[in-house]
Design an enzyme around this catalytic site. Structure first.
Site, PDB file in Angstrom:
ATOM      1  N   LYS A 136      31.360  69.038  26.953  1.00  0.00           N
ATOM      2  CA  LYS A 136      31.055  68.237  25.767  1.00  0.00           C
ATOM      3  C   LYS A 136      32.013  68.646  24.647  1.00  0.00           C
ATOM      4  CE  LYS A 136      26.396  67.259  27.309  1.00  0.00           C
ATOM      5  NZ  LYS A 136      26.539  67.847  28.666  1.00  0.00           N
ATOM      6  N   HIS A 152      15.681  67.583  29.191  1.00  0.00           N
ATOM      7  CA  HIS A 152      16.650  66.836  29.994  1.00  0.00           C
ATOM      8  C   HIS A 152      16.239  66.657  31.458  1.00  0.00           C
ATOM      9  CE1 HIS A 152      20.661  65.981  31.834  1.00  0.00           C
ATOM     10  NE2 HIS A 152      20.866  65.372  30.683  1.00  0.00           N
ATOM     11  N   ASP A 166      18.669  75.039  26.159  1.00  0.00           N
ATOM     12  CA  ASP A 166      19.819  74.241  26.570  1.00  0.00           C
ATOM     13  C   ASP A 166      20.588  73.866  25.303  1.00  0.00           C
ATOM     14  OD1 ASP A 166      21.618  72.320  27.377  1.00  0.00           O
ATOM     15  OD2 ASP A 166      20.209  71.242  28.665  1.00  0.00           O
ATOM     16  N   GLU A 204      15.601  72.039  24.601  1.00  0.00           N
ATOM     17  CA  GLU A 204      16.987  71.815  24.205  1.00  0.00           C
ATOM     18  C   GLU A 204      17.122  72.192  22.743  1.00  0.00           C
ATOM     19  OE1 GLU A 204      18.607  67.940  25.301  1.00  0.00           O
ATOM     20  OE2 GLU A 204      17.013  67.730  26.779  1.00  0.00           O
ATOM     21  N   HIS A 239      24.542  70.275  23.552  1.00  0.00           N
ATOM     22  CA  HIS A 239      25.097  69.383  22.535  1.00  0.00           C
ATOM     23  C   HIS A 239      25.339  70.066  21.199  1.00  0.00           C
ATOM     24  CE1 HIS A 239      24.838  65.626  24.869  1.00  0.00           C
ATOM     25  NE2 HIS A 239      23.832  66.247  25.465  1.00  0.00           N
ATOM     26  N   ASN A 266      30.750  62.529  24.567  1.00  0.00           N
ATOM     27  CA  ASN A 266      30.308  63.839  24.086  1.00  0.00           C
ATOM     28  C   ASN A 266      31.500  64.736  23.737  1.00  0.00           C
ATOM     29  OD1 ASN A 266      27.580  63.174  24.562  1.00  0.00           O
ATOM     30  ND2 ASN A 266      27.797  63.739  26.719  1.00  0.00           N
ATOM     31  N   SER A 283      19.690  65.238  23.168  1.00  0.00           N
ATOM     32  CA  SER A 283      20.849  64.374  23.394  1.00  0.00           C
ATOM     33  C   SER A 283      20.616  62.910  23.088  1.00  0.00           C
ATOM     34  CB  SER A 283      21.309  64.504  24.854  1.00  0.00           C
ATOM     35  OG  SER A 283      20.272  64.111  25.740  1.00  0.00           O
TER      36      SER A 283
END
Length: 387
Positions: A242, A134, A209, A180, A212, A47, A184
């Site tokens: 990340k 997640h 979230d 998210e 990423h 990541n 991910s």
């Protein structure tokens, strides 16, 4: 003399970890047992999207902090002498950068996400979460006192319907929407603008979230959730391990969020504070976002290139740096990942329960640790292995 009696011994006892042995055997039977393996070959799995983890700027930030006396360890929780100037500087700088009222620095994204959902929702509230959210969110919901309701993945209308039904019978509780911004395992994006309007309509708080997406997308690398910053009914989680190349996580939102977590989040109260050196490192990583926009431009170019090179082989054209190749069957997925790693491409197989049953996949991740020649080589090798 009394009669002789044979001594009685307890029956043979099973191994005290027999249940764990059986569990591992069952995982192995289904090709789902996990093993630790070191990084090797071209980086198509990490990541470290902007290649900051080993960047000299972050290294110098740590050595400079050491030189001015910043300790490696905090020495205690932030409520018990572990609160350092570097923590507070990072939080104030992050709040200013992201345009939010406050920020709170925690050890990692898992801790931050689980603390958020375990602490803020109260009895009588409800958490409406995306079906693919997640594992850290699920951990928080497991500890939460609020009702938890799963909603179809990335379906804004389904969220609106679920909140409308709940609100009809619960006029006073708070609804929480947990998603998210960039998923991910699939690399797809949440409909944040629509969800924000739904949150406004039903008196909900939107929890995004942005792990990423932070550093990769948005103006100045502020992430896909940057549009939510400054709202009184939105909280954004930004991990620092990340694209930022460091460690830790920042919860960005209203001041009441920070104050309540400091007073009620058990994983914050009873944990040793993150290293002050890491806070100094994250501060430098945030500066890189402003100083070096070319990193995001180079990554965007790699994403477009990889979609053309790998898309015809079945790799998902996600529009992001996360491009899965769904294989389906667990054993075949792991065998393919192993062959690729032996050939010089560090790609990992992802199996249930991380992804839904029947969707085991190779999670191809694009970072600035590789370039177009490595993408071309991967395309050639994959075409051979999949033939």
């Amino acid at each position: 003399m009394g009669s002789w009696r044979a001594m009685e011994f307890p029956a043979a006892q099973p191994h005290p970890l027999a249940a764990q042995q059986a569990d591992l055997a069952a995982l192995a039977e289904r090709s789902r047992q996990r093993f630790l393996s070191r990084a090797q070959g071209a980086d198509f799995s990490s990541n470290d999207y902007l290649a900051l983890a080993g960047d000299p700027r972050l290294g110098r930030a740590i050595t400079d902090a050491l030189a001015r006396g910043v300790p490696a360890g905090a020495g205690g929780s932030r409520l018990l002498r572990g609160n350092h100037e570097e923590h507070e500087l990072l939080e104030s700088e992050a709040a200013a950068l992201f345009g939010c009222e406050s920020a709170l620095f925690l050890a990692n994204g898992y801790t931050a996400n689980s603390a958020l959902l375990a602490t803020l929702p109260q009895r009588g509230d409800a958490i409406f979460h995306d079906g693919l959210v997640h594992a850290s969110a699920h951990e928080g919901m497991r500890l939460a006192r609020a009702e938890c309701i799963a909603v179809a993945h990335n379906d804004a209308d389904a969220f609106a319907d679920a909140l409308r039904r709940w609100r009809a019978g619960n006029p006073r509780g708070t609804a929480w929407i947990a998603v998210e911004s960039l998923y991910s395992m699939d690399g797809d994006r949440a409909p944040l603008a629509k969800l924000a309007r739904i949150a406004d309509r039903y008196g909900a708080v939107l929890l995004a979230d942005d792990a990423h997406a932070t550093g990769v997308f948005g103006a100045g690398g502020r992430g896909l959730a940057a549009e939510l910053d400054g709202r009184e009914n939105a909280i954004v989680l930004r991990t620092c391990g990340k694209a930022l190349g460091a460690e830790g996580a920042l919860l960005c939102g209203p001041r009441i969020m920070r104050d309540h977590l400091v007073n009620r989040a058990r994983s914050f109260i009873f944990s040793t504070a993150p290293s002050p050196l890491m806070a100094a490192c994250v501060r430098e990583a945030l500066r890189v976002l402003d100083d070096e926009p070319e990193r995001r431009a180079r990554l965007a170019d790699l994403i477009a290139y990889a979609e053309e090179a790998l898309g015809p082989l079945g790799v998902t054209r996600s529009g992001s740096q996360i491009m899965p190749l769904v294989v389906g069957e667990d054993a075949r997925t792991m065998a393919l990942a192993q062959r690729l790693r032996e050939t010089g491409f560090d790609i990992r197989g992802i199996r249930p329960p991380t992804v839904p049953a029947g969707t085991s996949r190779l999670r191809i991740s694009l970072t600035l640790n590789i370039g177009k020649p490595q993408i071309d080589a991967l395309a050639t090798t994959l075409s051979e292995f999949l033939a």
